[in-house]
Write an enzyme that holds these catalytic residues in place. Structure first.
Site, PDB file in Angstrom:
ATOM      1  N   HIS A 126      -3.799  -4.908   0.626  1.00 50.98           N
ATOM      2  CA  HIS A 126      -3.214  -5.474   1.967  1.00 50.98           C
ATOM      3  C   HIS A 126      -3.197  -6.745   1.935  1.00 50.98           C
ATOM      4  O   HIS A 126      -4.344  -7.335   2.723  1.00 50.98           O
ATOM      5  CB  HIS A 126      -4.145  -4.705   3.061  1.00 50.98           C
ATOM      6  CG  HIS A 126      -3.665  -3.076   3.302  1.00 50.98           C
ATOM      7  ND1 HIS A 126      -2.692  -2.887   4.405  1.00 50.98           N
ATOM      8  CD2 HIS A 126      -4.082  -2.059   2.697  1.00 50.98           C
ATOM      9  CE1 HIS A 126      -2.430  -1.579   4.188  1.00 50.98           C
ATOM     10  NE2 HIS A 126      -3.347  -1.031   3.307  1.00 50.98           N
ATOM     11  N   GLU A 160      -1.386  -8.612   3.838  1.00 51.48           N
ATOM     12  CA  GLU A 160      -1.721  -9.253   5.386  1.00 51.48           C
ATOM     13  C   GLU A 160      -3.007  -9.666   6.028  1.00 51.48           C
ATOM     14  O   GLU A 160      -2.974 -10.442   6.799  1.00 51.48           O
ATOM     15  CB  GLU A 160      -0.724  -8.330   6.027  1.00 51.48           C
ATOM     16  CG  GLU A 160      -1.490  -7.112   6.619  1.00 51.48           C
ATOM     17  CD  GLU A 160      -1.496  -5.942   5.664  1.00 51.48           C
ATOM     18  OE1 GLU A 160      -2.205  -4.893   5.802  1.00 51.48           O
ATOM     19  OE2 GLU A 160      -1.047  -6.060   4.430  1.00 51.48           O
ATOM     20  N   CYS A 187       0.752  -1.266   0.064  1.00 52.75           N
ATOM     21  CA  CYS A 187      -0.012  -0.067  -0.119  1.00 52.75           C
ATOM     22  C   CYS A 187       0.817   1.412  -0.136  1.00 52.75           C
ATOM     23  O   CYS A 187       1.384   1.480  -1.071  1.00 52.75           O
ATOM     24  CB  CYS A 187      -1.150  -0.267   1.010  1.00 52.75           C
ATOM     25  SG  CYS A 187      -2.217   0.944   1.022  1.00 52.75           S
TER      26      CYS A 187
END
Length: 248
Positions: free
Chosen positions: A219, A221, A118
């Site tokens: 994102h 994660e 990001c």
């Protein structure tokens, strides 16, 4: 005792970027736990790296790879943006300075792997001479990259066939967690666009001449614990880190 697991340095939020309700302290260096969780699942040892470190070059002696994580907007002065843009979020001067200088250091080193997420992907582009759209609603009638409250939304992304990103994620179609209001505009000449959103916004960049310089606008994660294509980005980072560690 010899450390066998690759050590992955995760760049944290800047001092005071995240408000924490604690009457003892005012400033914190913070990092969402998802980043460390994904690195651990990949077999790495996560270490949080706080901006403002005057001897950040020493990090290269400690770690075998980096995650440039998400966070607040990069100061527009770094890419000739509009410093008075009404939707520009408060920048973190300490974080900008550390990460831009660190990037130039690892770029010059040439082989240490890094995953840019990001804000991290935007920094990758800016550090190499590219620039940004400062607010997606300025250029798109419909913003598919955030929900109505400016929080997470899930959006499709098309990945270029034959790209390093496709090889790592093992797919060309992904559903990604996204929450950004800025995007890459002019792509740095050293980088290649390897994924786009349905509205044409650039979603991933990679350096074809580097072993593992991959930037994603979303994102990974957040969903890596349940989506193997997203965990593969961290697994790929650890694979590259093991190679780097063995050769260093």
């Amino acid at each position: 005792m010899t450390q066998t697991r690759p050590v992955i340095g995760i760049l944290t939020y800047g001092r005071g970027d995240v408000a924490v309700d604690n009457f003892h302290y005012d400033d914190y260096y913070a990092s969402p736990a998802f980043y460390s969780d994904a690195v651990r699942r990949a077999g790495g040892l996560p270490v949080l790296l706080a901006p403002g470190e005057p001897h950040f070059a020493d990090w290269l002696d400690l770690v075998d790879g980096f995650v440039f994580s998400g966070g607040t907007d990069i100061a527009p002065q770094h890419y000739n943006g509009d410093v008075n843009h009404p939707n520009q979020l408060q920048a973190s001067a300490e974080r900008d300075a550390t990460e831009l200088a660190l990037f130039q250091l690892i770029r010059a080193e040439g082989s240490i792997p890094a995953l840019f997420i990001c804000r991290g992907m935007q920094l990758l582009n800016v550090a190499l001479g590219g620039d940004l759209h400062q607010h997606i609603p300025d250029i798109q009638a419909t913003d598919i990259h955030r929900d109505a409250k400016g929080c997470w939304t899930v959006q499709p992304v098309d990945v270029e066939s034959g790209s390093k990103l496709e090889q790592v994620m093992e797919t060309t179609q992904v559903a990604t967690y996204s929450g950004h209001h800025q995007a890459v505009r002019t792509v740095a000449t050293a980088l290649t666009v390897v994924a786009t959103a349905p509205d044409g916004i650039i979603e991933a960049l990679e350096d074809p001449k580097h072993p593992y310089f991959i930037g994603v606008q979303w994102h990974p994660e957040v969903s890596a614990h349940q989506d193997i294509s997203q965990q593969n980005l961290f697994d790929g980072l650890l694979k590259a880190a093991r190679i780097y560690k063995a050769g260093s």
